[in-house]
Scaffold this motif. Structure first.
Motif, PDB file in Angstrom:
ATOM      1  N   HIS A 202       0.849  -1.382   0.056  1.00 61.39           N
ATOM      2  CA  HIS A 202       0.189   0.034  -0.040  1.00 61.39           C
ATOM      3  C   HIS A 202       0.814   1.167   0.032  1.00 61.39           C
ATOM      4  O   HIS A 202       1.838   1.374   0.940  1.00 61.39           O
ATOM      5  N   PRO A 203       0.668   2.309  -0.829  1.00 60.71           N
ATOM      6  CA  PRO A 203       1.418   3.386  -0.951  1.00 60.71           C
ATOM      7  C   PRO A 203       1.561   4.206   0.416  1.00 60.71           C
ATOM      8  O   PRO A 203       2.351   5.102   0.438  1.00 60.71           O
ATOM      9  N   ASP A 204       0.490   4.130   1.270  1.00 61.43           N
ATOM     10  CA  ASP A 204       0.671   4.790   2.518  1.00 61.43           C
ATOM     11  C   ASP A 204       1.623   4.350   3.561  1.00 61.43           C
ATOM     12  O   ASP A 204       2.239   4.822   4.531  1.00 61.43           O
ATOM     13  N   ARG A 205       2.224   3.021   3.125  1.00 60.91           N
ATOM     14  CA  ARG A 205       3.483   2.503   3.789  1.00 60.91           C
ATOM     15  C   ARG A 205       2.918   2.247   5.354  1.00 60.91           C
ATOM     16  O   ARG A 205       3.719   1.844   6.119  1.00 60.91           O
ATOM     17  N   CYS A 206       1.651   2.181   5.475  1.00 62.68           N
ATOM     18  CA  CYS A 206       0.906   1.743   6.921  1.00 62.68           C
ATOM     19  C   CYS A 206      -0.172   0.645   6.580  1.00 62.68           C
ATOM     20  O   CYS A 206      -0.875   0.553   7.407  1.00 62.68           O
ATOM     21  N   LEU A 212      -5.160   6.522  10.690  1.00 67.36           N
ATOM     22  CA  LEU A 212      -4.883   6.359  12.192  1.00 67.36           C
ATOM     23  C   LEU A 212      -3.607   7.098  12.379  1.00 67.36           C
ATOM     24  O   LEU A 212      -3.449   7.594  13.427  1.00 67.36           O
ATOM     25  N   SER A 213      -2.641   6.944  11.473  1.00 64.57           N
ATOM     26  CA  SER A 213      -1.306   7.506  11.667  1.00 64.57           C
ATOM     27  C   SER A 213      -1.604   8.973  11.755  1.00 64.57           C
ATOM     28  O   SER A 213      -1.063   9.763  12.544  1.00 64.57           O
ATOM     29  N   ASP A 214      -2.212   9.508  10.580  1.00 64.17           N
ATOM     30  CA  ASP A 214      -2.505  11.014  10.552  1.00 64.17           C
ATOM     31  C   ASP A 214      -3.220  11.613  11.834  1.00 64.17           C
ATOM     32  O   ASP A 214      -2.948  12.691  12.319  1.00 64.17           O
ATOM     33  N   TYR A 215      -4.305  10.693  12.299  1.00 61.69           N
ATOM     34  CA  TYR A 215      -4.857  11.259  13.461  1.00 61.69           C
ATOM     35  C   TYR A 215      -3.997  11.171  14.641  1.00 61.69           C
ATOM     36  O   TYR A 215      -4.006  12.368  15.249  1.00 61.69           O
ATOM     37  N   SER A 216      -3.121  10.522  14.801  1.00 62.51           N
ATOM     38  CA  SER A 216      -2.338  10.276  16.071  1.00 62.51           C
ATOM     39  C   SER A 216      -1.336  11.320  15.872  1.00 62.51           C
ATOM     40  O   SER A 216      -0.997  12.074  17.120  1.00 62.51           O
ATOM     41  N   PRO A 329       4.041  -4.184   7.815  1.00 65.13           N
ATOM     42  CA  PRO A 329       4.028  -3.178   9.164  1.00 65.13           C
ATOM     43  C   PRO A 329       2.943  -3.803  10.202  1.00 65.13           C
ATOM     44  O   PRO A 329       1.941  -4.395   9.809  1.00 65.13           O
ATOM     45  N   VAL A 330       3.442  -3.805  11.294  1.00 66.48           N
ATOM     46  CA  VAL A 330       2.807  -4.217  12.369  1.00 66.48           C
ATOM     47  C   VAL A 330       2.053  -3.019  13.311  1.00 66.48           C
ATOM     48  O   VAL A 330       1.280  -3.175  14.184  1.00 66.48           O
ATOM     49  N   TRP A 331       2.702  -1.702  12.960  1.00 68.12           N
ATOM     50  CA  TRP A 331       2.124  -0.501  13.613  1.00 68.12           C
ATOM     51  C   TRP A 331       1.768   0.377  12.332  1.00 68.12           C
ATOM     52  O   TRP A 331       2.147   0.560  11.251  1.00 68.12           O
ATOM     53  N   PRO A 332       0.586   0.991  12.538  1.00 66.72           N
ATOM     54  CA  PRO A 332      -0.038   1.995  11.352  1.00 66.72           C
ATOM     55  C   PRO A 332       0.790   3.244  11.457  1.00 66.72           C
ATOM     56  O   PRO A 332       0.104   4.161  11.378  1.00 66.72           O
ATOM     57  N   PHE A 333       1.985   3.290  11.442  1.00 63.97           N
ATOM     58  CA  PHE A 333       2.701   4.678  11.254  1.00 63.97           C
ATOM     59  C   PHE A 333       4.096   4.416  10.864  1.00 63.97           C
ATOM     60  O   PHE A 333       4.492   3.272  11.212  1.00 63.97           O
ATOM     61  N   ASP A 334       4.784   5.555  10.391  1.00 59.83           N
ATOM     62  CA  ASP A 334       6.136   5.171   9.979  1.00 59.83           C
ATOM     63  C   ASP A 334       7.041   5.921  10.839  1.00 59.83           C
ATOM     64  O   ASP A 334       6.745   6.753  12.061  1.00 59.83           O
ATOM     65  N   VAL A 335       8.366   5.775  10.500  1.00 52.61           N
ATOM     66  CA  VAL A 335       9.503   6.332  11.359  1.00 52.61           C
ATOM     67  C   VAL A 335       9.187   7.991  11.544  1.00 52.61           C
ATOM     68  O   VAL A 335       9.360   8.448  12.695  1.00 52.61           O
ATOM     69  N   PHE A 338       6.687   8.947  14.049  1.00 57.93           N
ATOM     70  CA  PHE A 338       7.104   8.732  15.519  1.00 57.93           C
ATOM     71  C   PHE A 338       8.269   9.509  15.852  1.00 57.93           C
ATOM     72  O   PHE A 338       8.365   9.899  17.005  1.00 57.93           O
ATOM     73  N   ARG A 339       9.045  10.042  15.197  1.00 53.92           N
ATOM     74  CA  ARG A 339      10.046  10.988  15.192  1.00 53.92           C
ATOM     75  C   ARG A 339       9.351  12.203  15.719  1.00 53.92           C
ATOM     76  O   ARG A 339       9.794  12.981  16.602  1.00 53.92           O
ATOM     77  N   ARG A 340       8.292  12.503  14.910  1.00 57.75           N
ATOM     78  CA  ARG A 340       7.430  13.866  15.343  1.00 57.75           C
ATOM     79  C   ARG A 340       6.981  13.783  16.645  1.00 57.75           C
ATOM     80  O   ARG A 340       6.978  14.884  17.430  1.00 57.75           O
TER      81      ARG A 340
END
Length: 373
Positions: A202-206, A212-216, A329-335, A338-340
């Protein structure tokens, strides 16, 4: 058309008078509401300072135009909090809609709508927010006169102005926090114990759960702003030596850390279990197929070279597929996300370390016999 129908049915802000008035009657967006709050704060601060003759510093008092803290809070922190207050009612709808149209899972729309509306319509939420607003505004009214280097200690009118502003912001901020926690509960209801169809390419890499990643990430930005506010409070408490009588003010630090972790990781954890299970099941299927093919290759040793070659190629393909699946991926976010988040967590330390550093510098100068102006 279906999505629009369900969006109209929710209208979660209708259970809260302030949000209903701002969204339905005034038709304000979160950004517009935040900007309006900043303009209103500017006008109210200047008018209060004018009436109380505290625009400029005088003997024994701090003027509004020389005090940077009310401007930071009134023009940045409070508007962001109020804007997020409106956003919290709309964000959950947007995420649910994106999950509904995604290929990751199937959602029972009627069941989710009933569950969401039931949570948001609870009366105790408004009562607890009201109690929180009364509690914190009372503390502000008591503490402010003791902060001698603050504009709000100059006279009664500025104290009342800040107390009323605190009441309004804490009330809406408390609703905001409850909304964020409620949204996490909703995510668990939607994603918990569901078979997720994660797309490894998937192009969103999640895996298709970028919403969910955007919301978090947006909640992480809010956490950073709240951290700045807490840092300002700690700075005032430390530098003006009012912490001894009000030690409980420091309890906002562990509360902040808990809320920041809950708001960011809560929605992500809701999907983590399902994503991990989907990955493990895929790996098990490939492993079983690999084992069967690998065991059968011994029987092909007596066969011709071409048959042995085909089975060997299939085993190699299964190994390649296993490696690709293991990268799911097992988490719906990328590096980057998480860094932000990690950059937002230490924001209260800015105020705390600044206050401690200022006190240490003052004490050092006093020990050296240097008088401070």
């Amino acid at each position: 058309m279906t999505n629009h129908k369900f969006t109209q049915k929710r209208n979660l802000h209708r259970f809260y008078p302030v949000a209903y008035l701002v969204i339905e009657k005034f038709r304000l967006s979160p950004l517009t509401f935040g900007l309006l709050a900043a303009v209103t704060a500017t006008g109210v601060y200047l008018f209060s300072a004018f009436l109380s003759n505290t625009l400029w510093s005088k003997q024994g008092q701090m003027g509004l135009l020389q005090d940077w803290i009310p401007w930071l809070v009134g023009l940045f922190i409070n508007p962001v909090t109020l804007g997020y207050y409106l956003w919290s009612f709309q964000a959950i709808d947007q995420v649910i809609q994106e999950l509904e149209i995604s290929d990751v899972l199937e959602i029972d729309k009627l069941e989710i709508d009933q569950f969401v509306i039931n949570l948001y319509s609870q009366k105790w939420r408004k009562l607890s927010a009201l109690a929180s607003a009364i509690f914190f505004s009372t503390i502000v009214f008591i503490i402010r006169p003791r902060l001698e280097s603050s504009w709000t200690s100059s006279s009664l009118l500025p104290i009342l102005t800040i107390t009323i502003a605190t009441f309004a912001v804490v009330y809406m901020g408390s609703i905001l926090v409850l909304n964020l926690i409620t949204n996490i509960w909703i995510f668990y209801r939607i994603l918990g114990k569901k078979d997720l169809d994660i797309n490894p390419l998937h192009p969103d890499r999640c895996g298709g759960l970028r919403c969910l990643s955007d919301y978090s990430l947006k909640t992480a930005y809010l956490v950073g702003v709240l951290g700045i506010w807490i840092g300002v409070i700690e700075y005032q408490v430390i530098t003006q030596d009012v912490g001894k009588g009000f030690w409980f003010v420091h309890l906002v630090i562990p509360l902040y850390i808990f809320l920041s972790m809950e708001c960011f990781f809560g929605p992500l954890l809701a999907a983590h279990g399902g994503m991990k299970t989907a990955k493990e099941e895929s790996l098990h299927k490939i492993a079983r197929q690999f084992r069967a093919e690998y065991s059968g290759i011994y029987t092909s040793l007596a066969e011709d070279t071409e048959a042995f070659k085909k089975k060997s190629e299939k085993i190699q393909q299964l190994r390649t597929l296993y490696t690709m699946t293991d990268e799911l991926p097992v988490w719906p976010f990328d590096v980057k996300t998480f860094r932000r988040y990690l950059l937002t967590v230490p924001t209260p330390l800015i105020g705390i370390l600044s206050g401690i550093g200022k006190n240490l510098l003052i004490n050092l100068l006093k020990q050296q016999g240097i008088k401070l102006g």
